[in-house]
Enzyme design. Structure first.
Site, PDB file in Angstrom:
ATOM      1  N   LYS A 111      40.675  26.279  64.867  1.00 52.91           N
ATOM      2  CA  LYS A 111      41.759  27.149  65.353  1.00 52.91           C
ATOM      3  C   LYS A 111      41.249  28.563  65.557  1.00 52.91           C
ATOM      4  CE  LYS A 111      42.296  29.629  61.386  1.00 52.91           C
ATOM      5  NZ  LYS A 111      41.939  31.039  61.250  1.00 52.91           N
ATOM      6  N   VAL A 139      30.956  26.796  59.678  1.00 56.20           N
ATOM      7  CA  VAL A 139      31.306  26.762  58.246  1.00 56.20           C
ATOM      8  C   VAL A 139      31.607  28.195  57.776  1.00 56.20           C
ATOM      9  CG1 VAL A 139      30.406  26.237  55.937  1.00 56.20           C
ATOM     10  CG2 VAL A 139      29.928  24.690  57.852  1.00 56.20           C
ATOM     11  N   GLY A 153      37.603  25.489  59.427  1.00 56.88           N
ATOM     12  CA  GLY A 153      36.811  24.253  59.346  1.00 56.88           C
ATOM     13  C   GLY A 153      37.107  23.459  58.074  1.00 56.88           C
ATOM     14  N   MET A 209      37.523  29.815  61.332  1.00 56.35           N
ATOM     15  CA  MET A 209      38.095  28.886  62.312  1.00 56.35           C
ATOM     16  C   MET A 209      38.723  27.670  61.635  1.00 56.35           C
ATOM     17  SD  MET A 209      35.539  29.072  65.558  1.00 56.35           S
ATOM     18  CE  MET A 209      36.823  28.492  66.669  1.00 56.35           C
ATOM     19  N   ASP A 221      46.234  27.075  55.881  1.00 57.00           N
ATOM     20  CA  ASP A 221      45.939  26.694  57.267  1.00 57.00           C
ATOM     21  C   ASP A 221      45.949  25.175  57.486  1.00 57.00           C
ATOM     22  OD1 ASP A 221      45.561  29.356  57.866  1.00 57.00           O
ATOM     23  OD2 ASP A 221      43.376  29.249  57.943  1.00 57.00           O
ATOM     24  N   GLY A 235      33.699  30.281  58.814  1.00 56.56           N
ATOM     25  CA  GLY A 235      33.633  31.117  60.013  1.00 56.56           C
ATOM     26  C   GLY A 235      34.945  31.727  60.448  1.00 56.56           C
TER      27      GLY A 235
HETATM   28  O1  C5P Z   1      45.626  29.177  51.324  1.00 62.37           O
HETATM   29  P1  C5P Z   1      44.136  29.277  51.197  1.00 62.37           P
HETATM   30  O2  C5P Z   1      43.635  28.590  49.962  1.00 62.37           O
HETATM   31  O3  C5P Z   1      43.395  28.851  52.405  1.00 62.37           O
HETATM   32  O4  C5P Z   1      43.825  30.815  51.009  1.00 62.37           O
HETATM   33  C1  C5P Z   1      42.544  31.250  50.636  1.00 62.37           C
HETATM   34  C2  C5P Z   1      42.642  32.679  50.140  1.00 62.37           C
HETATM   35  O5  C5P Z   1      42.986  33.535  51.216  1.00 62.37           O
HETATM   36  C3  C5P Z   1      43.743  32.909  49.107  1.00 62.37           C
HETATM   37  O6  C5P Z   1      43.274  32.663  47.807  1.00 62.37           O
HETATM   38  C4  C5P Z   1      44.062  34.387  49.311  1.00 62.37           C
HETATM   39  O7  C5P Z   1      43.090  35.193  48.698  1.00 62.37           O
HETATM   40  C5  C5P Z   1      43.871  34.549  50.809  1.00 62.37           C
HETATM   41  N1  C5P Z   1      45.152  34.404  51.545  1.00 62.37           N
HETATM   42  C6  C5P Z   1      46.092  35.412  51.455  1.00 62.37           C
HETATM   43  N2  C5P Z   1      47.277  35.305  52.137  1.00 62.37           N
HETATM   44  C7  C5P Z   1      47.510  34.241  52.922  1.00 62.37           C
HETATM   45  C8  C5P Z   1      46.561  33.200  53.052  1.00 62.37           C
HETATM   46  C9  C5P Z   1      45.378  33.322  52.347  1.00 62.37           C
HETATM   47  O8  C5P Z   1      45.894  36.409  50.748  1.00 62.37           O
HETATM   48  N3  C5P Z   1      48.659  34.170  53.589  1.00 62.37           N
END
Ligand code: C5P
Length: 306
Positions: free
Chosen positions: A14, A100, A106, A104, A141, A102
């Protein structure tokens, strides 16, 4: 489908055509108005029955992918197995083509791919709502990687509304050397706002952007592209500014950091322009690879056998 055979699922990368980020919440996440667009760069996840949960990975950057139960694809298999009282005895093989770490999605793509591959392999007949709930638990995501197309994600990005896209968009993605940690980029976003004494407004989707997507109008989309994480990604990786400038000079309609980076994204007028921009970017030495891709792309789909 004969039970016991392998199932392969293809799942897209994405780009965020708008990533509006609000002030950090009490749970550490940031409220988003996140306009996702799935692009035609794909990972493939193959699920095969095995004596125990096992992950293997091939492709560019695969040496940086964890092969234990911390891998989001492994966690997807465990979550689905738990829901149905099964043991997650499956071999997941990930063929990577999405950069990886990146920006996007992945890792999220692999989780969505593993979930669908196990669902089909095990014949567990999970409802779509339950599959999407597992996706949301795995990461912000992951639901979008599962559904693909284009969508507005609010909350932490996991609450999706599908969006209409009126045509194809041609993109170039410049892959940077090494990854960027998503939490580190969000942390830098907070630090930059704090240091500037800036009040972070509530995130809101841009009507101009949604209308450009609906119209399939690349010129209008180019004007409306925004990524609130870009200053933070550039602060952590200043060399990305040169990559962005190189793509713009080569004729891109617009250039921006993809998600939390460090991949940079370039919107092109058409397929020929995209090919030319990719050539210039690669020759410039400001990236390690330049990939062309068309959007929107479908979400997770089972690859027909043979
Ligand atoms: O949801 P995910 O595990 O992919 O998020 C990874 C990290 O990105 C979270 O631990 C947080 O630090 C940050 N994040 C955030 N706000 C979001 C999505 C992700 O702060 N809406």
């Amino acid at each position: 489908m004969t039970p016991g055979t392998s199932v392969t699922v293809r799942v897209p990368a994405k780009v965020n055509v708008q990533l509006a980020v609000g002030g950090v919440r009490a749970d550490g996440f940031h409220p988003l108005a996140n306009v996702f667009l799935a692009v035609g760069l794909y990972d493939e996840v193959t699920a095969t029955p095995a004596d125990e949960l096992r992950i293997t990975c091939e492709g560019p950057g695969s040496e940086h992918v964890p092969l234990d139960r911390t891998n989001l694809a492994a966690r997807a298999a465990v979550a689905l197995a738990e829901l149905h009282g099964l043991a997650p005895d499956v071999h997941l093989h990930i063929a990577k083509d999405i950069p990886v770490a990146g920006g996007m999605a992945g890792g999220s793509a692999d989780a969505a791919g593993a979930l669908l591959a196990c669902e089909v392999l095990w014949g567990t007949r999970t409802s779509n709502d339950q599959l999407l709930a597992i996706c949301a638990e795995l990461g912000s995501d992951v639901p979008f990687s599962y559904v693909g197309g284009a969508a507005l994600g609010v909350g932490r990005g996991e609450q999706l509304t599908p969006l209409d896209v009126g045509g194809e968009f041609h993109w170039v993605f410049a892959v940077a050397d090494g990854g960027l940690s998503t939490p580190a980029v969000y942390g830098e976003f907070d630090r930059l706002a704090r240091d500037a004494g800036r009040e972070v407004p509530a995130p809101e989707a841009s009507e101009a952007l949604l209308s450009a997507l609906r119209a399939g109008d690349a010129t209008a989309l180019a004007v409306a592209l925004t990524n609130d994480l870009q200053p933070a990604a550039l602060s952590l990786r200043p060399s990305l500014a040169e990559t962005l400038a190189t793509g713009t000079d080569a004729g891109a309609l617009a250039a921006l950091v993809s998600g939390s980076g460090p991949t940079t994204a370039f919107l092109a007028k058409d397929a020929e322009a995209a090919a030319r921009i990719a050539e210039v970017l690669l020759a410039s030495g400001t990236c390690t690879a330049a990939r062309v891709a068309v959007a929107p792309a479908p979400g997770a789909v089972v690859v027909p056998v043979g």
